[in-house]
Design a protein around this motif. Structure first.
Motif, PDB file in Angstrom:
ATOM      1  N   GLU A 138      11.291  27.012  33.700  1.00 51.20           N
ATOM      2  CA  GLU A 138      10.913  25.906  32.832  1.00 51.20           C
ATOM      3  C   GLU A 138      11.438  26.139  31.413  1.00 51.20           C
ATOM      4  O   GLU A 138      11.416  27.277  30.927  1.00 51.20           O
ATOM      5  N   PRO A 139      11.891  25.060  30.727  1.00 50.20           N
ATOM      6  CA  PRO A 139      12.359  25.211  29.335  1.00 50.20           C
ATOM      7  C   PRO A 139      11.308  25.842  28.432  1.00 50.20           C
ATOM      8  O   PRO A 139      11.637  26.628  27.533  1.00 50.20           O
ATOM      9  N   SER A 140      10.036  25.505  28.679  1.00 50.91           N
ATOM     10  CA  SER A 140       8.978  26.067  27.830  1.00 50.91           C
ATOM     11  C   SER A 140       8.891  27.583  27.984  1.00 50.91           C
ATOM     12  O   SER A 140       8.579  28.306  27.028  1.00 50.91           O
ATOM     13  N   ALA A 141       9.185  28.083  29.187  1.00 48.44           N
ATOM     14  CA  ALA A 141       9.144  29.535  29.416  1.00 48.44           C
ATOM     15  C   ALA A 141      10.282  30.220  28.665  1.00 48.44           C
ATOM     16  O   ALA A 141      10.103  31.317  28.108  1.00 48.44           O
ATOM     17  N   ILE A 142      11.464  29.582  28.659  1.00 47.20           N
ATOM     18  CA  ILE A 142      12.583  30.145  27.887  1.00 47.20           C
ATOM     19  C   ILE A 142      12.234  30.160  26.411  1.00 47.20           C
ATOM     20  O   ILE A 142      12.437  31.154  25.710  1.00 47.20           O
ATOM     21  N   SER A 143      11.706  29.035  25.939  1.00 53.96           N
ATOM     22  CA  SER A 143      11.360  28.933  24.516  1.00 53.96           C
ATOM     23  C   SER A 143      10.351  30.009  24.121  1.00 53.96           C
ATOM     24  O   SER A 143      10.461  30.631  23.058  1.00 53.96           O
ATOM     25  N   LYS A 144       9.383  30.260  24.991  1.00 54.94           N
ATOM     26  CA  LYS A 144       8.355  31.270  24.699  1.00 54.94           C
ATOM     27  C   LYS A 144       8.966  32.663  24.640  1.00 54.94           C
ATOM     28  O   LYS A 144       8.652  33.461  23.749  1.00 54.94           O
ATOM     29  N   ARG A 145       9.852  32.971  25.582  1.00 51.97           N
ATOM     30  CA  ARG A 145      10.475  34.299  25.608  1.00 51.97           C
ATOM     31  C   ARG A 145      11.341  34.520  24.368  1.00 51.97           C
ATOM     32  O   ARG A 145      11.322  35.599  23.772  1.00 51.97           O
ATOM     33  N   ILE A 146      12.122  33.513  23.997  1.00 53.04           N
ATOM     34  CA  ILE A 146      13.006  33.682  22.838  1.00 53.04           C
ATOM     35  C   ILE A 146      12.192  33.760  21.551  1.00 53.04           C
ATOM     36  O   ILE A 146      12.520  34.522  20.639  1.00 53.04           O
ATOM     37  N   ALA A 147      11.095  32.991  21.476  1.00 51.10           N
ATOM     38  CA  ALA A 147      10.221  33.081  20.302  1.00 51.10           C
ATOM     39  C   ALA A 147       9.639  34.486  20.173  1.00 51.10           C
ATOM     40  O   ALA A 147       9.539  35.042  19.068  1.00 51.10           O
ATOM     41  N   THR A 164      22.092  31.704  15.329  1.00 52.94           N
ATOM     42  CA  THR A 164      22.223  32.066  13.919  1.00 52.94           C
ATOM     43  C   THR A 164      23.194  33.246  13.805  1.00 52.94           C
ATOM     44  O   THR A 164      23.614  33.807  14.822  1.00 52.94           O
ATOM     45  N   PRO A 165      23.570  33.653  12.583  1.00 49.76           N
ATOM     46  CA  PRO A 165      24.413  34.860  12.467  1.00 49.76           C
ATOM     47  C   PRO A 165      23.829  36.068  13.192  1.00 49.76           C
ATOM     48  O   PRO A 165      24.546  36.810  13.866  1.00 49.76           O
ATOM     49  N   ALA A 166      22.499  36.244  13.080  1.00 51.75           N
ATOM     50  CA  ALA A 166      21.858  37.345  13.804  1.00 51.75           C
ATOM     51  C   ALA A 166      21.928  37.101  15.307  1.00 51.75           C
ATOM     52  O   ALA A 166      22.104  38.033  16.102  1.00 51.75           O
ATOM     53  N   GLY A 167      21.815  35.833  15.706  1.00 51.44           N
ATOM     54  CA  GLY A 167      21.909  35.497  17.125  1.00 51.44           C
ATOM     55  C   GLY A 167      23.277  35.779  17.705  1.00 51.44           C
ATOM     56  O   GLY A 167      23.411  36.197  18.861  1.00 51.44           O
ATOM     57  N   ILE A 168      24.324  35.556  16.897  1.00 50.00           N
ATOM     58  CA  ILE A 168      25.690  35.841  17.352  1.00 50.00           C
ATOM     59  C   ILE A 168      25.867  37.332  17.607  1.00 50.00           C
ATOM     60  O   ILE A 168      26.481  37.747  18.595  1.00 50.00           O
ATOM     61  N   VAL A 169      25.312  38.147  16.715  1.00 49.75           N
ATOM     62  CA  VAL A 169      25.380  39.604  16.902  1.00 49.75           C
ATOM     63  C   VAL A 169      24.647  40.005  18.177  1.00 49.75           C
ATOM     64  O   VAL A 169      25.149  40.790  18.992  1.00 49.75           O
ATOM     65  N   LEU A 170      23.440  39.453  18.363  1.00 50.85           N
ATOM     66  CA  LEU A 170      22.676  39.776  19.572  1.00 50.85           C
ATOM     67  C   LEU A 170      23.413  39.313  20.813  1.00 50.85           C
ATOM     68  O   LEU A 170      23.424  40.018  21.842  1.00 50.85           O
ATOM     69  N   LEU A 171      24.051  38.148  20.748  1.00 47.79           N
ATOM     70  CA  LEU A 171      24.776  37.611  21.903  1.00 47.79           C
ATOM     71  C   LEU A 171      25.874  38.569  22.353  1.00 47.79           C
ATOM     72  O   LEU A 171      26.045  38.825  23.552  1.00 47.79           O
ATOM     73  N   GLU A 172      26.622  39.110  21.400  1.00 43.87           N
ATOM     74  CA  GLU A 172      27.693  40.053  21.733  1.00 43.87           C
ATOM     75  C   GLU A 172      27.133  41.297  22.415  1.00 43.87           C
ATOM     76  O   GLU A 172      27.641  41.741  23.446  1.00 43.87           O
ATOM     77  N   THR A 223      15.021  38.417  29.452  1.00 44.21           N
ATOM     78  CA  THR A 223      15.079  37.662  28.200  1.00 44.21           C
ATOM     79  C   THR A 223      16.506  37.592  27.677  1.00 44.21           C
ATOM     80  O   THR A 223      16.955  36.552  27.183  1.00 44.21           O
ATOM     81  N   LEU A 224      17.250  38.690  27.797  1.00 48.84           N
ATOM     82  CA  LEU A 224      18.644  38.680  27.362  1.00 48.84           C
ATOM     83  C   LEU A 224      19.455  37.682  28.183  1.00 48.84           C
ATOM     84  O   LEU A 224      20.298  36.956  27.636  1.00 48.84           O
ATOM     85  N   ARG A 225      19.219  37.637  29.493  1.00 49.47           N
ATOM     86  CA  ARG A 225      19.953  36.685  30.338  1.00 49.47           C
ATOM     87  C   ARG A 225      19.646  35.251  29.925  1.00 49.47           C
ATOM     88  O   ARG A 225      20.534  34.391  29.874  1.00 49.47           O
ATOM     89  N   LEU A 226      18.378  34.978  29.638  1.00 46.97           N
ATOM     90  CA  LEU A 226      17.993  33.635  29.216  1.00 46.97           C
ATOM     91  C   LEU A 226      18.611  33.285  27.867  1.00 46.97           C
ATOM     92  O   LEU A 226      19.093  32.167  27.659  1.00 46.97           O
ATOM     93  N   PHE A 227      18.622  34.233  26.955  1.00 47.65           N
ATOM     94  CA  PHE A 227      19.218  33.993  25.631  1.00 47.65           C
ATOM     95  C   PHE A 227      20.709  33.693  25.757  1.00 47.65           C
ATOM     96  O   PHE A 227      21.221  32.758  25.128  1.00 47.65           O
ATOM     97  N   VAL A 228      21.409  34.453  26.590  1.00 41.96           N
ATOM     98  CA  VAL A 228      22.841  34.222  26.799  1.00 41.96           C
ATOM     99  C   VAL A 228      23.072  32.849  27.414  1.00 41.96           C
ATOM    100  O   VAL A 228      23.985  32.114  27.017  1.00 41.96           O
ATOM    101  N   ALA A 229      22.233  32.461  28.366  1.00 35.89           N
ATOM    102  CA  ALA A 229      22.378  31.156  29.018  1.00 35.89           C
ATOM    103  C   ALA A 229      22.193  30.026  28.016  1.00 35.89           C
ATOM    104  O   ALA A 229      22.945  29.034  28.025  1.00 35.89           O
ATOM    105  N   VAL A 230      21.215  30.158  27.147  1.00 37.72           N
ATOM    106  CA  VAL A 230      20.993  29.128  26.123  1.00 37.72           C
ATOM    107  C   VAL A 230      22.192  29.031  25.183  1.00 37.72           C
ATOM    108  O   VAL A 230      22.648  27.929  24.843  1.00 37.72           O
TER     109      VAL A 230
END
Length: 330
Positions: free
Chosen positions: A31-40, A61-69, A8-15
Motif C-alpha cells: 500500500e502507498p501508505s505503508a511506503i510513506s510510513k517507512r520512508i517517513a 532531495t540532495p540527501a536523497g540522491i546520495v542515499l539513492l546511490e 525500506t531501501l528497496r521501497l525508496f529506490v522504487a519511489v
C-alpha cells in the motif's frame, strides 16, 4: 540511529525510479501508505528530508540522491552475496575479482581466464576483471578490496605473496614512413632523439622509461600523453610520434593500423608479470584455483620472445583488448 533495513531501501529506490508513490507501491505489492510510513521513519532516523513532492511527482532531495546511490550499491551487493552463497547448492565455487594492469589485460590475461572458465568444473564460476595502474592495483590487493592482482613483478609487492605469471617483450611502434621504420631492431637510446607517445606518468611503463632514459643521461620527449594503448597506436598511425609498447599487443594492432613494430634490444625490455594476493589460504576456493591456473602458465613464453617480434604470429582479434570486462561473461 536504527539499522536501515533492506526492504525500506528497496521501497525508496522504487519511489525514486518511478517518481510516484502509487506506481512504486503497485510494483512492490504494498500500500502507498505503508511506503510513506517507512520512508517517513527513515527520514526521522537520518534526521534529514529525503523526498519532496513537486508538480512532476516525487523527487529526491540532495540527501536523497546520495542515499539513492548508496542504496543501489548496497542492494546489488546483497543480491550478489545471496546468489553466490546459494550457488554452492549447484556446485558453484564462487566469484573472483581480479585487478590487472593495462598491459596484462591487453595481452593474454583475458584469454587465460577464459580458458579457466571453459573448464567444466568452473562452469558457474564468475570472474570480474578491473583495469588499474600497478600502484592502485597493489593497494587494492593489500586492502582486501580485490582478491588477485596481475601486474609487472617490478611493482612494489612488499607485504604480498606473488608468483610468476607470463613474460613479454617491449618493442617500438613506429609509422612505416618514420626514419626508424627501416630497422628490424634497435636500442632504446636510439629512440630518444625522436618525440614519443606515452601513457600517463602514474603508469609503471612511464616510470620505467623515465629511469632508463635517466641512466643514459637523457630524457624522453613526449609529444602526446594518452590514456590507453588503443589511443597510443592511433597516434603512432597518424605519424605524430613513436611509442614503446608490448610486442605481442603491437603485432595485433599492426594489423589494424598503419604501424610497424621494431624490436628493442635492451635487457630491461623483457618484462615479467606476477600474480599477487595477500594470503593464499585466505582466498576462496575459486580464487585459489584461478591462481593455480594462471601461475601454471608462467613458464610459457610463446610469441613473446625478441626473436618473434618481427615475425608473423596468429593472434586473436581486437576484442581481446576490451577493458573492464566482467567475465562470466577489465
Amino acid at each position: 540511529m536504527r539499522d536501515i533495513d533492506l526492504k525500506t531501501l528497496r521501497l525508496f529506490v522504487a519511489v525514486c525510479d518511478h517518481r510516484n508513490m502509487a506506481r512504486a507501491a503497485e510494483e512492490m505489492h504494498i500500500e502507498p501508505s505503508a511506503i510513506s510510513k517507512r520512508i517517513a521513519q527513515l527520514e526521522n532516523d537520518l534526521a534529514v528530508p529525503l523526498l519532496v513532492r513537486t508538480r512532476r511527482g516525487v523527487q529526491p532531495t540532495p540527501a536523497g540522491i546520495v542515499l539513492l546511490e548508496h542504496a543501489r550499491t548496497a542492494l546489488f551487493t546483497m543480491e550478489r552475496i545471496a546468489n553466490d552463497v546459494a550457488g554452492f547448492k549447484r556446485g558453484l565455487v564462487g566469484s573472483v575479482t581480479v585487478c590487472a594492469s593495462a598491459s596484462a589485460i591487453a595481452e593474454t590475461l583475458l584469454d587465460d581466464i577464459a580458458s579457466f572458465l571453459r573448464q567444466p568444473e568452473h562452469e558457474n564460476v564468475k570472474v570480474s576483471v578491473d583495469e588499474q595502474i600497478s600502484l592502485e592495483l597493489v593497494r587494492r590487493v593489500r586492502d582486501g578490496e580485490t582478491s588477485i592482482g596481475v601486474c609487472w613483478d617490478n611493482a612494489d609487492l612488499q607485504g604480498l605473496t606473488h608468483r610468476p605469471y607470463r613474460h613479454d617483450h617491449l618493442a617500438l611502434a613506429v609509422h612505416p614512413g618514420h626514419s626508424l621504420a627501416r630497422h628490424t631492431s634497435l636500442s632504446f637510446e636510439q629512440t630518444l632523439d625522436y618525440e614519443h607517445v606515452g601513457l600517463p606518468p602514474s603508469t609503471a611503463v612511464h616510470t620505467m622509461l623515465r629511469r632508463a632514459a635517466a641512466a643514459l643521461g637523457r630524457s624522453v620527449s613526449y609529444r602526446m600523453i594518452v590514456s590507453t594503448l588503443d589511443a597510443t597506436f592511433r597516434v603512432v598511425a597518424a605519424n605524430l610520434g613513436i611509442s614503446v609498447v608490448p610486442a605481442e599487443v603491437g603485432r595485433t594492432y599492426a594489423r589494424l593500423f598503419d604501424v610497424k613494430i621494431v624490436a628493442l634490444t635492451d635487457a630491461w625490455a623483457e618484462r615479467r608479470f606476477a600474480v599477487c594476493f595477500k594470503d593464499y589460504e585466505a582466498l576462496q576456493p575459486a580464487a585459489q584455483r584461478l591462481v593455480e591456473h594462471l601461475t601454471a602458465l608462467g613458464p610459457v613464453h610463446a610469441n613473446n620472445g625478441l626473436a618473434n617480434v618481427a615475425g608473423k604470429t596468429k593472434v586473436d582479434g581486437p576484442s581481446k583488448f576490451a577493458h573492464n570486462r566482467v567475465i562470466d561473461r577489465r
